[in-house]
Write a protein that holds these residues in place. Structure first.
Motif, PDB file in Angstrom:
ATOM      1  N   GLU A 275      20.642 -10.519   6.122  1.00  0.00           N
ATOM      2  CA  GLU A 275      19.806 -10.811   4.956  1.00  0.00           C
ATOM      3  C   GLU A 275      18.467 -11.407   5.373  1.00  0.00           C
ATOM      4  OE1 GLU A 275      19.943 -13.546   0.887  1.00  0.00           O
ATOM      5  OE2 GLU A 275      21.689 -13.434   2.224  1.00  0.00           O
ATOM      6  N   LEU A 276      18.491 -12.321   6.366  1.00  0.00           N
ATOM      7  CA  LEU A 276      17.237 -12.888   6.853  1.00  0.00           C
ATOM      8  C   LEU A 276      16.346 -11.819   7.476  1.00  0.00           C
ATOM      9  CD1 LEU A 276      18.458 -16.257   8.444  1.00  0.00           C
ATOM     10  CD2 LEU A 276      17.121 -15.959   6.366  1.00  0.00           C
ATOM     11  N   ALA A 277      16.961 -10.881   8.208  1.00  0.00           N
ATOM     12  CA  ALA A 277      16.176  -9.794   8.797  1.00  0.00           C
ATOM     13  C   ALA A 277      15.536  -8.925   7.712  1.00  0.00           C
ATOM     14  CB  ALA A 277      17.066  -8.948   9.703  1.00  0.00           C
ATOM     15  N   GLU A 278      16.280  -8.658   6.647  1.00  0.00           N
ATOM     16  CA  GLU A 278      15.716  -7.874   5.548  1.00  0.00           C
ATOM     17  C   GLU A 278      14.573  -8.622   4.858  1.00  0.00           C
ATOM     18  OE1 GLU A 278      18.895  -6.940   2.960  1.00  0.00           O
ATOM     19  OE2 GLU A 278      19.827  -5.443   4.292  1.00  0.00           O
ATOM     20  N   ILE A 279      14.748  -9.933   4.682  1.00  0.00           N
ATOM     21  CA  ILE A 279      13.680 -10.722   4.051  1.00  0.00           C
ATOM     22  C   ILE A 279      12.430 -10.741   4.925  1.00  0.00           C
ATOM     23  CG2 ILE A 279      13.042 -13.051   3.329  1.00  0.00           C
ATOM     24  CD1 ILE A 279      15.927 -13.463   2.463  1.00  0.00           C
ATOM     25  N   GLU A 280      12.625 -10.912   6.234  1.00  0.00           N
ATOM     26  CA  GLU A 280      11.480 -10.911   7.138  1.00  0.00           C
ATOM     27  C   GLU A 280      10.803  -9.541   7.172  1.00  0.00           C
ATOM     28  OE1 GLU A 280      12.972 -12.164  10.860  1.00  0.00           O
ATOM     29  OE2 GLU A 280      13.202 -14.287  10.271  1.00  0.00           O
ATOM     30  N   GLY A 281      11.603  -8.473   7.130  1.00  0.00           N
ATOM     31  CA  GLY A 281      11.010  -7.144   7.096  1.00  0.00           C
ATOM     32  C   GLY A 281      10.205  -6.901   5.830  1.00  0.00           C
ATOM     33  N   GLY A 282      10.747  -7.345   4.685  1.00  0.00           N
ATOM     34  CA  GLY A 282       9.997  -7.211   3.436  1.00  0.00           C
ATOM     35  C   GLY A 282       8.717  -8.020   3.446  1.00  0.00           C
ATOM     36  N   ALA A 283       8.780  -9.240   4.028  1.00  0.00           N
ATOM     37  CA  ALA A 283       7.567 -10.061   4.117  1.00  0.00           C
ATOM     38  C   ALA A 283       6.534  -9.411   5.024  1.00  0.00           C
ATOM     39  CB  ALA A 283       7.931 -11.453   4.632  1.00  0.00           C
ATOM     40  N   GLY A 284       6.997  -8.788   6.140  1.00  0.00           N
ATOM     41  CA  GLY A 284       6.065  -8.092   7.018  1.00  0.00           C
ATOM     42  C   GLY A 284       5.389  -6.912   6.329  1.00  0.00           C
ATOM     43  N   GLU A 285       6.146  -6.160   5.529  1.00  0.00           N
ATOM     44  CA  GLU A 285       5.547  -5.036   4.790  1.00  0.00           C
ATOM     45  C   GLU A 285       4.513  -5.521   3.788  1.00  0.00           C
ATOM     46  OE1 GLU A 285       8.710  -2.897   3.029  1.00  0.00           O
ATOM     47  OE2 GLU A 285       9.498  -2.099   4.924  1.00  0.00           O
ATOM     48  N   LYS A 286       4.821  -6.627   3.114  1.00  0.00           N
ATOM     49  CA  LYS A 286       3.852  -7.173   2.154  1.00  0.00           C
ATOM     50  C   LYS A 286       2.607  -7.683   2.865  1.00  0.00           C
ATOM     51  CE  LYS A 286       7.309  -8.446  -1.300  1.00  0.00           C
ATOM     52  NZ  LYS A 286       7.954  -9.556  -2.050  1.00  0.00           N
ATOM     53  N   SER A 287       2.776  -8.267   4.059  1.00  0.00           N
ATOM     54  CA  SER A 287       1.617  -8.733   4.818  1.00  0.00           C
ATOM     55  C   SER A 287       0.735  -7.568   5.235  1.00  0.00           C
ATOM     56  CB  SER A 287       2.078  -9.518   6.049  1.00  0.00           C
ATOM     57  OG  SER A 287       2.838 -10.653   5.668  1.00  0.00           O
ATOM     58  N   GLN A 288       1.350  -6.472   5.673  1.00  0.00           N
ATOM     59  CA  GLN A 288       0.576  -5.291   6.038  1.00  0.00           C
ATOM     60  C   GLN A 288      -0.171  -4.728   4.839  1.00  0.00           C
ATOM     61  OE1 GLN A 288       0.034  -3.999   9.040  1.00  0.00           O
ATOM     62  NE2 GLN A 288       1.294  -5.571  10.031  1.00  0.00           N
ATOM     63  N   SER A 289       0.483  -4.724   3.669  1.00  0.00           N
ATOM     64  CA  SER A 289      -0.189  -4.227   2.461  1.00  0.00           C
ATOM     65  C   SER A 289      -1.382  -5.101   2.102  1.00  0.00           C
ATOM     66  CB  SER A 289       0.810  -4.193   1.299  1.00  0.00           C
ATOM     67  OG  SER A 289       1.903  -3.349   1.599  1.00  0.00           O
ATOM     68  N   MET A 290      -1.223  -6.420   2.218  1.00  0.00           N
ATOM     69  CA  MET A 290      -2.334  -7.320   1.932  1.00  0.00           C
ATOM     70  C   MET A 290      -3.470  -7.132   2.939  1.00  0.00           C
ATOM     71  SD  MET A 290      -1.811  -9.047  -0.784  1.00  0.00           S
ATOM     72  CE  MET A 290      -3.061 -10.292  -0.551  1.00  0.00           C
ATOM     73  N   LEU A 291      -3.135  -6.878   4.203  1.00  0.00           N
ATOM     74  CA  LEU A 291      -4.168  -6.648   5.212  1.00  0.00           C
ATOM     75  C   LEU A 291      -4.960  -5.383   4.918  1.00  0.00           C
ATOM     76  CD1 LEU A 291      -5.473  -7.458   7.893  1.00  0.00           C
ATOM     77  CD2 LEU A 291      -3.660  -6.191   9.075  1.00  0.00           C
ATOM     78  N   ILE A 292      -4.245  -4.314   4.533  1.00  0.00           N
ATOM     79  CA  ILE A 292      -4.938  -3.064   4.190  1.00  0.00           C
ATOM     80  C   ILE A 292      -5.842  -3.261   2.978  1.00  0.00           C
ATOM     81  CG2 ILE A 292      -4.581  -0.702   3.378  1.00  0.00           C
ATOM     82  CD1 ILE A 292      -2.046  -0.633   5.061  1.00  0.00           C
ATOM     83  N   ALA A 293      -5.348  -4.010   1.981  1.00  0.00           N
ATOM     84  CA  ALA A 293      -6.169  -4.274   0.794  1.00  0.00           C
ATOM     85  C   ALA A 293      -7.418  -5.069   1.158  1.00  0.00           C
ATOM     86  CB  ALA A 293      -5.342  -5.026  -0.240  1.00  0.00           C
ATOM     87  N   GLN A 294      -7.304  -6.055   2.063  1.00  0.00           N
ATOM     88  CA  GLN A 294      -8.468  -6.826   2.480  1.00  0.00           C
ATOM     89  C   GLN A 294      -9.463  -5.970   3.246  1.00  0.00           C
ATOM     90  OE1 GLN A 294      -6.825 -10.087   4.682  1.00  0.00           O
ATOM     91  NE2 GLN A 294      -5.950 -11.082   2.882  1.00  0.00           N
ATOM     92  N   LEU A 295      -8.957  -5.073   4.112  1.00  0.00           N
ATOM     93  CA  LEU A 295      -9.858  -4.188   4.844  1.00  0.00           C
ATOM     94  C   LEU A 295     -10.613  -3.254   3.896  1.00  0.00           C
ATOM     95  CD1 LEU A 295      -7.659  -3.239   7.941  1.00  0.00           C
ATOM     96  CD2 LEU A 295      -9.647  -4.752   7.881  1.00  0.00           C
ATOM     97  N   LEU A 296      -9.916  -2.714   2.905  1.00  0.00           N
ATOM     98  CA  LEU A 296     -10.590  -1.853   1.938  1.00  0.00           C
ATOM     99  C   LEU A 296     -11.642  -2.616   1.145  1.00  0.00           C
ATOM    100  CD1 LEU A 296      -7.566   0.245   0.562  1.00  0.00           C
ATOM    101  CD2 LEU A 296      -9.380   0.996   2.115  1.00  0.00           C
ATOM    102  N   LEU A 297     -11.329  -3.882   0.817  1.00  0.00           N
ATOM    103  CA  LEU A 297     -12.312  -4.706   0.102  1.00  0.00           C
ATOM    104  C   LEU A 297     -13.549  -4.954   0.964  1.00  0.00           C
ATOM    105  CD1 LEU A 297     -12.901  -6.360  -2.453  1.00  0.00           C
ATOM    106  CD2 LEU A 297     -11.767  -8.306  -1.358  1.00  0.00           C
ATOM    107  N   CYS A 298     -13.340  -5.209   2.258  1.00  0.00           N
ATOM    108  CA  CYS A 298     -14.479  -5.421   3.157  1.00  0.00           C
ATOM    109  C   CYS A 298     -15.319  -4.149   3.296  1.00  0.00           C
ATOM    110  CB  CYS A 298     -13.982  -5.881   4.529  1.00  0.00           C
ATOM    111  SG  CYS A 298     -13.254  -7.527   4.537  1.00  0.00           S
ATOM    112  N   VAL A 299     -14.648  -2.999   3.419  1.00  0.00           N
ATOM    113  CA  VAL A 299     -15.381  -1.734   3.520  1.00  0.00           C
ATOM    114  C   VAL A 299     -16.188  -1.481   2.255  1.00  0.00           C
ATOM    115  CG1 VAL A 299     -15.101   0.774   3.659  1.00  0.00           C
ATOM    116  CG2 VAL A 299     -13.799  -0.719   5.178  1.00  0.00           C
ATOM    117  N   GLY A 300     -15.592  -1.733   1.088  1.00  0.00           N
ATOM    118  CA  GLY A 300     -16.337  -1.560  -0.158  1.00  0.00           C
ATOM    119  C   GLY A 300     -17.537  -2.488  -0.252  1.00  0.00           C
ATOM    120  N   PHE A 301     -17.385  -3.723   0.225  1.00  0.00           N
ATOM    121  CA  PHE A 301     -18.502  -4.679   0.183  1.00  0.00           C
ATOM    122  C   PHE A 301     -19.632  -4.231   1.112  1.00  0.00           C
ATOM    123  CE2 PHE A 301     -20.516  -8.728   1.521  1.00  0.00           C
ATOM    124  CZ  PHE A 301     -20.991  -9.115   0.275  1.00  0.00           C
ATOM    125  N   LEU A 302     -19.268  -3.717   2.314  1.00  0.00           N
ATOM    126  CA  LEU A 302     -20.282  -3.219   3.237  1.00  0.00           C
ATOM    127  C   LEU A 302     -21.027  -2.021   2.659  1.00  0.00           C
ATOM    128  CD1 LEU A 302     -18.410  -3.502   6.664  1.00  0.00           C
ATOM    129  CD2 LEU A 302     -20.282  -4.933   5.812  1.00  0.00           C
TER     130      LEU A 302
END
Length: 317
Positions: A275-302
Motif C-alpha cells: 500500500e505504501l508503494a502504491e501511495i508513493e507511486g501515485g504521489a510520483g505521478e502527481k508530481s510529474q503531472s505538476m512538473l509538466i504543468a509548470q513547464l507548459l506555464l513557463c513556455v506560455g509565459f516566454l
C-alpha cells in the motif's frame, strides 16, 4: 431517390430489431436446462444473504404498488438478459465481482444497461435534430448511424462506472484486510483460538468491509464450512486476492497457533508495504503531472514575452 429508399430500409431494420428484442425480453419463454442449473447454482451460492421482506406500514405498501410495474418490467428484462448470458456462456467474472463488492445485483445492472442503450438510441437523433433546428446542415442518413453509435456507447457506460467505483472500494477493502490480519494476530497472541480470533477481530468495527467479513463468518457456521474457507469464498466473490491467499495459508497451518500468528503478521506487513508503494507511486505521478504543468506555464509565459518583439522584427523587415 436511392438514398431515400436506403434510409427507409435502414430505419425500418433498426425499428424492427428493437421491437423484436423488446418482445423477446418481455414475453416469457421456457428456460433451457443449462440456464436453470446455473440459476440454481447462483441461488445456492447466494444462500441466505438475500433480502428478506417483511410487511411494512400502509404508506410503504402504497409506494411499492406505485412503482411495482416499473420494477417488475426492469426485473423481467434483467432476468431475460441474465438467462441469455448464461446460455451463451458469458460468465463476466470480473464484472460480477465488482458488482458483488458494490452490493449491486446482476439482473438490475443488465436492465440498467438496456435502459441506457435505449436512451442513447434516441439521444443521437435528438442531437442531430437540434443541430438542424439551429441551422447546421446535416445529412439525413447520419441519425441512423449516430443512434446506433450512441446506443452502443450508452450500453457500456455502466461497465466503466462499476469498474471505477469497484477499484476504489477494493483498495479500501484491502486496507481493512491488512488491519484485520493484525487484529487476528493480536487475538492469537492473547491466547484465543483461531476461530474465536477471526470472529472477535471482525466485530471490532461496524464498517462495511468488516461487516462483509462478519457475514461470511456467520454463513460459514450455518453452511458447515470452515472460517478460512468462508474467507476464501468471500475473496473469490469480491475479487480480493489477499483473502483467497489467506484462506489457503490458514488451511495449511490452522493447527499451529505460532505459525498462524507469524504468517498473519508477515502477510499484514507485506500488505502495508504494498500500500505504501502504491501511495508513493501515485504521489510520483502527481508530481510529474505538476512538473509538466509548470513547464507548459513557463513556455506560455516566454511566448507571451517574445511574441511582441518578434512581430516588430518581422514587420520592420
Amino acid at each position: 431517390m436511392n438514398n431515400e429508399i436506403t434510409l427507409a430500409v435502414l430505419a425500418g431494420a433498426v425499428v424492427g430489431l428493437g421491437l423484436y428484442a423488446l418482445v423477446r425480453a418481455l414475453v416469457p419463454t421456457h428456460r433451457s436446462p443449462v440456464s436453470t442449473v446455473a440459476r440454481i447454482d447462483a441461488l445456492r451460492m447466494r444462500g441466505t444473504s438475500g433480502p428478506i421482506y417483511a410487511p411494512g406500514p400502509p404508506h410503504a405498501a402504497d409506494q411499492a404498488r406505485r412503482k411495482g410495474r416499473r420494477d417488475e418490467l426492469q426485473a423481467r428484462i434483467g432476468e431475460r438478459l441474465a438467462d441469455l448470458y448464461l446460455q451463451r456462456g458469458w460468465e463476466m467474472r470480473s464484472l460480477r465481482a465488482d458488482l458483488a463488492l458494490l452490493d449491486r445485483g446482476w439482473e438490475g445492472f443488465l436492465a440498467q444497461k438496456v435502459v441506457l442503450a435505449a436512451t442513447g438510441m434516441f439521444f443521437g437523433p435528438f442531437l442531430i435534430a437540434a443541430a438542424w433546428a439551429v441551422g447546421f446542415g446535416v445529412s439525413p442518413a447520419i441519425p441512423v448511424w449516430l443512434a446506433l453509435a450512441f446506443a452502443v456507447g450508452f450500453f457500456f457506460l455502466p461497465d466503466l462506472e462499476v469498474r471505477r467505483d469497484a477499484k476504489e472500494k477494493r483498495r479500501d477493502f484491502r486496507r481493512v484486510v491488512g488491519a484485520y490480519l493484525d487484529l487476528v494476530a493480536m487475538s492469537l497472541a492473547g491466547g484465543r483460538g483461531l476461530p474465536e480470533a477471526l470472529k472477535a477481530a471482525a466485530e471490532v468495527s461496524d464498517g462495511w468491509a468488516l461487516k462483509r467479513i462478519q457475514t461470511a463468518l456467520a454463513d460459514a457456521r450455518i453452511t458447515g464450512l470452515t472460517q478460512w474457507q468462508a474467507l476464501g469464498r468471500l475473496g473469490d466473490e469480491v475479487g480480493v486476492e489477499e483473502l483467497k491467499d489467506l484462506s489457503v495459508s490458514l488451511a495449511l497451518v490452522a493447527d499451529d497457533g505460532a505459525k498462524v500468528r507469524s504468517s498473519l503478521s508477515a502477510r499484514a506487513e507485506t500488505m502495508r508495504h504494498r500500500e505504501l508503494a502504491e501511495i508513493e507511486g501515485g504521489a510520483g505521478e502527481k508530481s510529474q503531472s505538476m512538473l509538466i504543468a509548470q513547464l507548459l506555464l513557463c513556455v506560455g509565459f516566454l511566448v507571451f514575452l517574445i511574441f511582441p518583439a518578434g512581430m516588430r522584427v518581422f514587420s520592420a523587415s
